[in-house]
Enzyme design. Structure first.
Site, short mmCIF file in Angstrom:
data_model
loop_
_atom_site.label_atom_id
_atom_site.label_comp_id
_atom_site.label_asym_id
_atom_site.label_seq_id
_atom_site.Cartn_x
_atom_site.Cartn_y
_atom_site.Cartn_z
N PHE A 162 -30.22 49.15 -42.52
CA PHE A 162 -29.03 49.97 -42.39
C PHE A 162 -27.78 49.16 -42.68
O PHE A 162 -26.82 49.66 -43.24
CB PHE A 162 -29.01 50.53 -40.96
N LYS A 164 -25.47 45.33 -41.31
CA LYS A 164 -25.41 44.12 -40.49
C LYS A 164 -24.91 44.42 -39.08
O LYS A 164 -24.14 45.35 -38.88
CB LYS A 164 -24.47 43.11 -41.15
N ASP A 208 -41.05 53.89 -33.31
CA ASP A 208 -40.97 52.52 -33.78
C ASP A 208 -40.91 51.59 -32.56
O ASP A 208 -40.05 50.73 -32.46
CB ASP A 208 -39.76 52.34 -34.68
#
Ligand SMILES: *[C@@H]1O[C@H](CO)[C@@H](O)[C@H](O)[C@H]1NC(C)=O
Ligand SMILES: *[C@@H]1O[C@H](CO)[C@@H](O)[C@H](O)[C@H]1NC(C)=O
Ligand SMILES: *[C@@H]1O[C@H](CO)[C@@H](O)[C@H](O)[C@H]1NC(C)=O
Ligand SMILES: *[C@@H]1O[C@H](CO)[C@@H](O)[C@H](O)[C@H]1NC(C)=O
Ligand SMILES: *[C@@H]1O[C@H](CO)[C@@H](O)[C@H](O)[C@H]1NC(C)=O
Ligand SMILES: *[C@@H]1O[C@H](CO)[C@@H](O)[C@H](O)[C@H]1NC(C)=O
Ligand SMILES: *[C@@H]1O[C@H](CO)[C@@H](O)[C@H](O)[C@H]1NC(C)=O
Ligand SMILES: *[C@@H]1O[C@H](CO)[C@@H](O)[C@H](O)[C@H]1NC(C)=O
Ligand SMILES: *[C@@H]1O[C@H](CO)[C@@H](O)[C@H](O)[C@H]1NC(C)=O
Ligand SMILES: *[C@@H]1O[C@H](CO)[C@@H](O)[C@H](O)[C@H]1NC(C)=O
Ligand SMILES: *[C@@H]1O[C@H](CO)[C@@H](O)[C@H](O)[C@H]1NC(C)=O
Ligand SMILES: *[C@@H]1O[C@H](CO)[C@@H](O)[C@H](O)[C@H]1NC(C)=O
Length: 838
Positions: free
Chosen positions: A530, A532, A643
């Protein structure tokens, strides 16, 4: 001059058309045992009984109507398999006017037939004197192939066998001769003869570990053993206009399957060399496998594929490459190994192909001795080459067996089958390992795949359901280090019953810039697909984690907004919470509470941090289980995290565990239906095998992953560690072996130093085992898991109390603190491993 150019271009195009046209009309497709012509897979197949074409069948044998009612696969060739030609004596197909290089494909589909048991068939095939196969037993061959697939965790049901040969014809007649082995019989369902417009192979080839050798590969004749579209979907014959070739999916051939991850970009790929278009169709180059994300895993491993081959032959290995990501050279430099020997060093696709998006291939020759029957292809970073990153890339792979003294046949399959049947009891689920090392999935990659999927499946799904699916699943399967996210399209109904607690604060870009010192790289605490993550400090001195979306990220603005809305509604002590966001000037920035102690994983292994005590481990697991339990049951219809792993469990300064990166989506028919098994993946090693098999997502998939987390907490090692011996690579598999023998304590993290209550460990191991049950139905709910974990903690607490009296004297004499007395708010940094000795 200009006109001339255009004219010659036109001519080229026209001649190109004529060529392909010719190649198609010169192709011969035969439906054996049939009286009629049929169009199957976009080609016209001539019944060999109706033939008035350029071929003849001597000594017809018997044409049979094969009963294919039992076929349980969906092959486009099924109509062809309804008939076959059966022979008890030798049978010749003779073709006239066939010159040059050809693909020759033979289709066999076993059938039940009156008095003959197809299991007992055995025959050989030759082409103009070149022996193609001997003592072929089709059912065995198919069973063998299915077994190989099952071993890599794939429920496969091959029911037909297609053998492909590349043969040059330099005489007027081309004779395919079928002969039954003594007293037996044989059969054939269909034959393809497809001319190759260009030479497929160059005259000289690099020999592994030696120099280039001059070989007349085409002259010799070869058999295609494997042809894979690496990192992408199957490419069907109809999609390969230049030869009707079939390109299989590669993952089942990987040693740690999917130990690498799929990338994809279909824009503007061209062949590096003009006359390469015959080599492979462009879709092969549009997908690739690369090594997993740089920041997360230490890439001291190879992407490895293993193939079973016939001993005593020479093999031509063709690797297809196309750089899809980097726009300059020296970004990805790697080594190619073939059977443990270096075939190429310092391989830079960009450099060799002459740019990005250039389709390129190299060939290697590898003789296989008569003692081995495997071929390993491995790609790993060339650390000595000084490249920008450590990575490797592969787009496609072909393995051709070259004839030896006019022979391509190899007879040993039956024995091989017997052997593997013997081993078949140990066929365990290799899903976890299968899933390999990609412990992280980039948002960008997923989105690309999803968009691709949406684009190509538009007929199947309405645009609406597709975009909704995208909104839902593009998040959950992706990674982030220190931030949490949630939401889905149509989320209202999911969260409808929950009151809005607080909408996050809206930050100005100036505030964010001030907080992060203009995105100072020194404050970087994580990198994900996505974007930093930075550590920052906002006005009131609060530490925060600031996630800045990569401008290239495909995540749309609306989805970003939905995410903010949902995240601010999900509040729980054991979920990382969002403080605010910033969407100024095309930036997409999310601000989260700062988690002082980072990921759970960093406290388990791979860092210098002191080990957690057993009590702390239990408490962390309990916290994470509470967070998940809330996700599963707190909202009206439940949210599946999807996840769950130790890098998504974060610890605050007091070691309170919080789930991050949560909130994927509910189960729904649209999701089940649109799921692409090869495209969207969770984190490997944690992946629920049932989800992998059926693509049906439920809370129980989280329970499975949580079970793996529990094992990781006990053993303090990576869930997939390819550097270990094979049976230890996959933690879930290895630890379960010990757990089933009630010997989990033998593989416990040695740094716990026996400072744990054995009963507590026993309870813990039992929960983990239940979580890892093969069938979701049997697994406990998170609520039950939580209950058992709390019980394990009680056992341990009681144990500490009884042991305290005995041990306190020693502890005092050493001047150390018994770690269990430290409690939840212990400052671990102050205690060193030796403090834990008692
Ligand atoms: C099948 O095709 C061949 C070759 O095109 C042709 O000669 C033959 O007449 C056709 N047979 C039937 C039954 O249509
Ligand atoms: C196969 O089926 C076709 C039509 O369905 C029929 O004409 C033919 O006789 C059958 N052949 C055999 C060997 O049964
Ligand atoms: C088939 O062809 C081969 C080679 O052309 C020949 O030797 C053999 O006699 C033929 N067999 C039959 C049954 O026609
Ligand atoms: C048969 O072969 C001749 C050349 O030998 C060719 O001209 C003709 O087109 C071929 N016929 C078919 C139906 O393929
Ligand atoms: C052939 O072998 C397979 C597997 O060994 C078996 O399942 C099948 O029943 C056999 N078929 C016949 C007709 O004996
Ligand atoms: C494989 O899939 C088939 C149908 O898709 C199913 O009937 C069969 O039970 C599966 N086998 C295993 C071992 O999962
Ligand atoms: C491909 O083109 C190159 C020149 O670009 C030529 O040297 C080579 O012979 C060609 N290969 C084939 C197989 O036609
Ligand atoms: C390959 O074989 C063909 C036909 O046998 C021959 O004309 C050609 O010279 C050979 N090429 C090499 C490099 O041996
Ligand atoms: C695909 O490749 C093209 C050309 O290199 C590039 O402009 C584009 O951004 C890439 N697409 C993705 C989604 O990476
Ligand atoms: C495609 O590639 C060609 C040559 O490499 C280039 O001229 C063209 O601009 C590219 N098109 C796109 C859309 O990137
Ligand atoms: C290559 O090495 C692996 C282990 O590192 C071994 O299992 C395999 O047999 C080797 N392959 C060959 C062809 O030597
Ligand atoms: C990659 O494979 C080669 C050949 O088997 C081996 O020599 C090398 O050590 C492997 N690299 C790693 C990092 O495992």
């Amino acid at each position: 001059m200009g006109k001339f150019l255009i004219l010659s271009l036109l001519l080229m195009i026209i001649s190109g058309c004529v060529q392909t046209g010719e190649s198609n009309s010169n192709s011969i497709f035969i439906d054996c045992g049939s009286t009629s012509n049929e169009t199957v897979d976009g080609r016209k197949w001539i019944g060999d009984l109706s033939s008035e074409g350029n071929f003849s069948v001597g000594n017809l044998g018997a044409n049979i109507n094969a009963s294919t009612a039992t076929l349980n696969g969906d092959s486009v060739f099924e109509p062809l398999y309804k008939t076959a030609r059966l022979f008890t004596n030798s049978l010749n197909y003779t073709f006239k006017g066939v010159w040059g290089n050809h693909f020759v494909r033979l289709h066999f589909c076993p059938f039940p037939f009156e008095n003959l048991n197809v299991n007992e068939s055995s025959f050989s095939v030759s082409a103009n004197g070149l022996r193609l196969v001997s003592e072929l037993n089709v059912p065995n061959e198919i069973a063998y192939k299915n077994l190989e697939f099952q071993r890599s965790g794939i429920n496969s049901s091959w029911f037909s066998l297609i053998k492909e040969f590349i043969i040059v014809v330099n005489s007027e007649a081309f004779v395919l001769e079928f002969s039954p082995s003594g007293g037996s019989f044989g059969f054939i369902n269909a034959i393809e003869i497809v001319p190759l417009v260009d030479e497929l192979f160059a005259g000289s080839i690099n020999k592994v570990g030696g120099n280039a050798v001059s070989l007349n590969v085409s002259e010799r004749g070869s058999e295609t053993m494997y042809r894979l579209n690496v990192g992408g979907p199957e490419i069907k014959p109809a999609q390969d206009s230049n030869g009707w070739r079939m390109w299989e999916v590669d993952s089942s051939y990987m040693i740690t399957a999917d130990a690498g991850f799929e990338i994809h970009n279909s824009s503007n790929i061209t062949y590096a060399s003009m006359n390469d278009s015959i080599v492979a169709p462009l879709p092969v180059y549009e997908t690739a496998r690369t090594m997993s994300e740089t920041e997360v895993l230490e890439k001291r491993f190879n992407m490895s594929w293993k193939f079973e081959v016939h001993p005593g032959f020479e093999y031509l290995i063709r690797l297809h490459f196309c750089e899809l990501l980097y726009e300059k050279a020296r970004q990805r430099v790697f080594k190619i190994y073939i059977n443990n020997r270096t075939a190429f060093e310092n391989f830079d696709v960009f450099d060799r192909a002459g740019g990005i998006n250039k389709a390129y291939h190299v060939d290697f020759l590898e003789p296989i001795s008569s003692k081995i029957n495997t071929l390993w292809i491995q790609l790993g970073p060339d650390t000595a080459a000084g490249a920008a990153g450590t990575d490797a890339l592969l787009n496609g792979l072909e393995i051709f067996k070259l004839s030896q003294n006019g022979n391509l046949a190899y007879i040993d399959r039956f024995n091989a089958l017997e052997e593997s049947m013997g081993n078949s009891k140990s066929l365990t689920l290799w899903i976890g390992v299968g899933a390999g090392l990609a412990s992280v999935v980039f948002l960008a990659v997923i989105t690309i795949l999803i968009i691709y999927f949406c684009r190509f499946r538009r007929e199947d799904f309405t645009k609406k359901s597709c975009s909704r699916w995208r909104a839902g699943s593009s998040r959950g399967a992706t990674v982030s280090n220190t931030y949490a996210r949630g939401s889905l399209g149509g989320g209202q109904s999911v969260f409808g019953s929950m009151p809005t607690i607080r909408v996050g604060k809206w930050f100005t870009l100036a505030e964010i810039l001030a907080a992060t010192d203009k995105f100072d790289e020194a404050l970087l605490i994580g990198v994900g697909g996505f974007g930093k993550v930075y550590r920052g400090e906002i006005d009131d001195g609060t530490l925060v984690a600031i996630k800045r979306a990569n401008p290239q990220s495909q995540q749309g603005l609306t989805e970003f907004e939905t995410e903010i809305e949902m995240l601010s509604k999900l509040r729980h002590r054991h979920l990382v919470s969002m403080i605010g966001f910033c969407d100024e000037q095309k930036e997409m920035i999310l601000v989260y509470e700062y988690m002082g102690n980072g990921t759970l994983r960093s406290h388990l292994f791979g860092s210098d941090l002191p080990p957690l005590t057993w009590k702390q481990r239990l408490e962390v697991c309990i916290g994470a289980a509470r967070g998940l339990h809330y996700l599963h049951t707190g909202a009206e219809r439940g949210i599946i995290h999807r996840d769950v792993k130790t890098t998504n469990i974060l610890l605050d300064e007091n070691f309170v565990a919080k789930m991050s990166d949560f909130g994927l989506s509910k189960t729904g028919p649209a999701l089940d239906h649109t799921h692409v098994s090869t495209a969207v993946k969770g984190s490997f090693g944690y992946l629920d095998p049932e989800y992998f098999r059926r693509q049906q997502l439920s809370e129980k998939s989280d329970v499975y992953s949580f079970g793996v987390v529990l094992l990781e907490v006990v053993c303090a090692r990576a869930v997939i560690n390819p550097t270990l011996p094979k049976d230890q690579i996959n933690l879930a598999e290895w630890a379960m072996k010990w757990q089933r023998k009630k010997l989990l304590h033998t593989i416990i993290d040695p740094r716990l130093n026996d400072k744990y209550c054995p009963e507590s460990l026993k309870t813990f191991g039992e929960i983990a085992e239940k979580c890892l049950a093969d069938e979701g139905k049997i697994r406990p709910t998170m609520g039950e898991v939580l209950w058992h974990l709390e019980y394990a903690l009680q056992l341990h607490d009681a144990w500490i109390r009884t042991n305290e009296a005995e041990s306190s004297c020693r502890v005092e004499s050493e001047g150390a603190q018994a770690d269990e007395q430290i409690g939840e708010s212990s400052n671990l940094k102050a205690s060193t491993p030796t403090d834990h000795l008692c």
